[in-house]
Design a protein around this motif. Structure first.
Motif, PDB file in Angstrom:
ATOM      1  N   VAL A 135      10.721 -27.378  21.786  1.00 55.82           N
ATOM      2  CA  VAL A 135      10.962 -27.369  20.412  1.00 55.82           C
ATOM      3  C   VAL A 135      12.289 -26.528  20.260  1.00 55.82           C
ATOM      4  O   VAL A 135      12.452 -25.589  20.715  1.00 55.82           O
ATOM      5  CB  VAL A 135       9.760 -26.360  19.637  1.00 55.82           C
ATOM      6  N   ILE A 153      14.866 -25.184  17.934  1.00 57.31           N
ATOM      7  CA  ILE A 153      14.975 -24.410  16.680  1.00 57.31           C
ATOM      8  C   ILE A 153      16.388 -24.397  16.117  1.00 57.31           C
ATOM      9  O   ILE A 153      17.050 -23.505  16.755  1.00 57.31           O
ATOM     10  CB  ILE A 153      14.243 -23.135  16.628  1.00 57.31           C
ATOM     11  N   VAL A 174      12.839 -21.455   8.174  1.00 60.95           N
ATOM     12  CA  VAL A 174      13.010 -22.555   9.405  1.00 60.95           C
ATOM     13  C   VAL A 174      12.208 -21.841  10.585  1.00 60.95           C
ATOM     14  O   VAL A 174      11.225 -22.355  11.067  1.00 60.95           O
ATOM     15  CB  VAL A 174      14.404 -22.414   9.798  1.00 60.95           C
ATOM     16  N   GLU A 231       8.587 -22.283   9.770  1.00 58.85           N
ATOM     17  CA  GLU A 231       8.236 -23.879  10.057  1.00 58.85           C
ATOM     18  C   GLU A 231       8.023 -23.942  11.609  1.00 58.85           C
ATOM     19  O   GLU A 231       7.041 -24.534  12.050  1.00 58.85           O
ATOM     20  CB  GLU A 231       9.196 -24.738   9.454  1.00 58.85           C
ATOM     21  N   ALA A 232       8.734 -23.408  12.126  1.00 61.39           N
ATOM     22  CA  ALA A 232       8.754 -23.395  13.739  1.00 61.39           C
ATOM     23  C   ALA A 232       7.391 -22.745  14.344  1.00 61.39           C
ATOM     24  O   ALA A 232       6.950 -23.156  15.213  1.00 61.39           O
ATOM     25  CB  ALA A 232       9.978 -22.781  14.448  1.00 61.39           C
ATOM     26  N   LEU A 283       4.713 -24.972  13.546  1.00 63.34           N
ATOM     27  CA  LEU A 283       4.632 -26.329  14.317  1.00 63.34           C
ATOM     28  C   LEU A 283       4.016 -25.746  15.986  1.00 63.34           C
ATOM     29  O   LEU A 283       3.356 -26.401  16.386  1.00 63.34           O
ATOM     30  CB  LEU A 283       5.911 -26.811  14.661  1.00 63.34           C
ATOM     31  N   HIS A 297      10.498 -31.674  20.077  1.00 60.22           N
ATOM     32  CA  HIS A 297      10.311 -31.583  18.682  1.00 60.22           C
ATOM     33  C   HIS A 297      11.665 -30.875  18.229  1.00 60.22           C
ATOM     34  O   HIS A 297      12.269 -29.969  19.016  1.00 60.22           O
ATOM     35  CB  HIS A 297       9.215 -30.832  18.058  1.00 60.22           C
ATOM     36  N   VAL A 343      13.023 -28.626  14.907  1.00 68.03           N
ATOM     37  CA  VAL A 343      12.753 -27.928  13.441  1.00 68.03           C
ATOM     38  C   VAL A 343      14.323 -27.600  13.161  1.00 68.03           C
ATOM     39  O   VAL A 343      15.196 -26.812  13.579  1.00 68.03           O
ATOM     40  CB  VAL A 343      11.919 -26.467  13.953  1.00 68.03           C
ATOM     41  N   TYR A 344      14.321 -28.015  11.765  1.00 66.94           N
ATOM     42  CA  TYR A 344      15.670 -27.713  11.045  1.00 66.94           C
ATOM     43  C   TYR A 344      15.621 -27.925   9.656  1.00 66.94           C
ATOM     44  O   TYR A 344      14.349 -27.966   9.177  1.00 66.94           O
ATOM     45  CB  TYR A 344      16.920 -28.884  11.713  1.00 66.94           C
ATOM     46  N   PRO A 359      12.821 -27.006   5.069  1.00 70.22           N
ATOM     47  CA  PRO A 359      12.450 -26.946   6.430  1.00 70.22           C
ATOM     48  C   PRO A 359      11.553 -28.163   6.988  1.00 70.22           C
ATOM     49  O   PRO A 359      10.536 -28.596   6.281  1.00 70.22           O
ATOM     50  CB  PRO A 359      11.868 -25.730   6.698  1.00 70.22           C
ATOM     51  N   ARG A 360      11.890 -28.775   8.143  1.00 69.57           N
ATOM     52  CA  ARG A 360      11.307 -29.886   8.692  1.00 69.57           C
ATOM     53  C   ARG A 360      11.070 -29.850  10.147  1.00 69.57           C
ATOM     54  O   ARG A 360      11.929 -29.319  10.748  1.00 69.57           O
ATOM     55  CB  ARG A 360      11.960 -31.130   8.050  1.00 69.57           C
ATOM     56  N   SER A 361       9.990 -30.269  10.444  1.00 74.17           N
ATOM     57  CA  SER A 361       9.714 -30.409  11.648  1.00 74.17           C
ATOM     58  C   SER A 361      10.120 -32.327  12.400  1.00 74.17           C
ATOM     59  O   SER A 361       9.335 -32.892  11.542  1.00 74.17           O
ATOM     60  CB  SER A 361       8.632 -30.070  12.555  1.00 74.17           C
TER      61      SER A 361
END
Length: 299
Positions: free
Chosen positions: A79, A81, A96, A99-100, A103, A173, A175-176, A187-189
């Motif tokens: 992942v 980040i 962020v 979100e991480a 995930l 993955h 995450v940003y 925030p999105r993965s």
């Protein structure tokens, strides 16, 4: 009373100094976010196009490439980040990292080991403070990322993904923070590897006919060359979107801080005026009382 007035005036001077700093940071963020938005607008169409093209090409080829084939029993998920180096951007870094964490919890629920890769001092501090392990870290220029650094990060992820055995990764993955507008950043993965079929939100719901591909010299050699380029440019686009989101969040946060400073200055000015007025009233009362006492003594 005089001490109280001096205290208010000192607070006014302190808040005024802070206001100058926040105003300067707001203007700096506002000037830099314009260029950051342009870089996002220039790279996003290419990132989306290469994703669609590669996913279509991979689906129409008969080659089982390691970067497009999912493992039967994935055990380790990397992942990446993407956070900021500096604060003063509101809840940007916190959202962020949240979100991480979600995930990571989801991946662990599937029985996978999460291997973090960190970009940005905020993410590094978050993990070091909690004494968590991470595979690699990078920092510097999070609000203006360099293409060379994006290639370095992508090459490390590719190396770990293509490593066979227990030390390799089965998934990658990212995450940003996705930049939509100056007001909206989310925030999105994103699962980068293995390559997925075209994301539904990026096709805008339209069902388009995919072209047929002929590979020269061979599908395997073409994918070997193009897929690493896809990962590098995709990560670079994510870094650019995160940078634009960071600057937009910092501009809003500094504008809010400047407005709050102005309100504090008005409040302390009003309190200082009230204290000064009370001091003058007290002095007048003492003078009048003293005059009355002298007049009564002469009688």
């Amino acid at each position: 009373m005089g001490a109280q007035i001096r205290e208010y005036r000192q607070r006014i001077r302190s808040v005024t100094s802070i206001k100058k700093i926040t105003r300067a940071m707001e203007l700096m963020a506002a000037s830099r976010v314009v260029k950051a938005r342009q870089r996002v607008e220039e790279t996003t169409p290419y990132a989306q196009a290469i994703t669609r093209a590669l996913s279509a090409a991979a689906s129409h080829s008969d080659v089982e490439h390691p970067m497009t084939t999912e493992a039967e029993n994935p055990r380790r998920a990397g992942v990446l980040i993407l956070v900021s180096d500096r604060g003063l951007a509101g809840a940007y870094a916190t959202s962020v990292l949240k979100e991480a964490e979600q995930l990571a919890e989801y991946l662990r629920g599937q029985g996978k080991e999460v291997v973090p890769y960190l970009y940005g001092r905020k993410a590094i501090s978050f993990y070091k403070f909690r004494r968590r392990e991470f595979a690699a870290s990078w920092e510097g220029n999070t609000d203006s990322p360099k293409l060379e650094l994006a290639h370095e990060i992508a090459d490390r992820l590719l190396e770990d993904f293509l490593t066979e055995g227990d030390a390799g990764l089965d998934e990658v993955h990212v995450v940003y923070t996705r930049f939509r507008t100056m007001v909206t950043q989310e925030p999105r993965s994103l699962r980068m590897l293995p390559l997925e079929i075209v994301e539904a939100d990026e096709t805008d719901g339209h069902h388009e006919l995919l072209p047929l591909y002929e590979f020269e010299p061979s599908a395997e050699e073409v994918l070997d060359v193009v897929l690493p380029q896809y990962v590098r440019h995709r990560i670079y686009n994510c870094m650019l979107q995160a940078a634009a989101s960071e600057l937009a969040a910092r501009q809003r946060a500094m504008k809010s801080a400047t407005d709050n400073a102005e309100e504090l200055i008005k409040t302390y000015t009003r309190l200082a005026n009230q204290a000064r007025q009370a001091e003058i009233t007290q002095e007048i009362s003492e003078i009048v009382g003293g005059a009355n006492a002298l007049a009564d003594a002469k009688k």
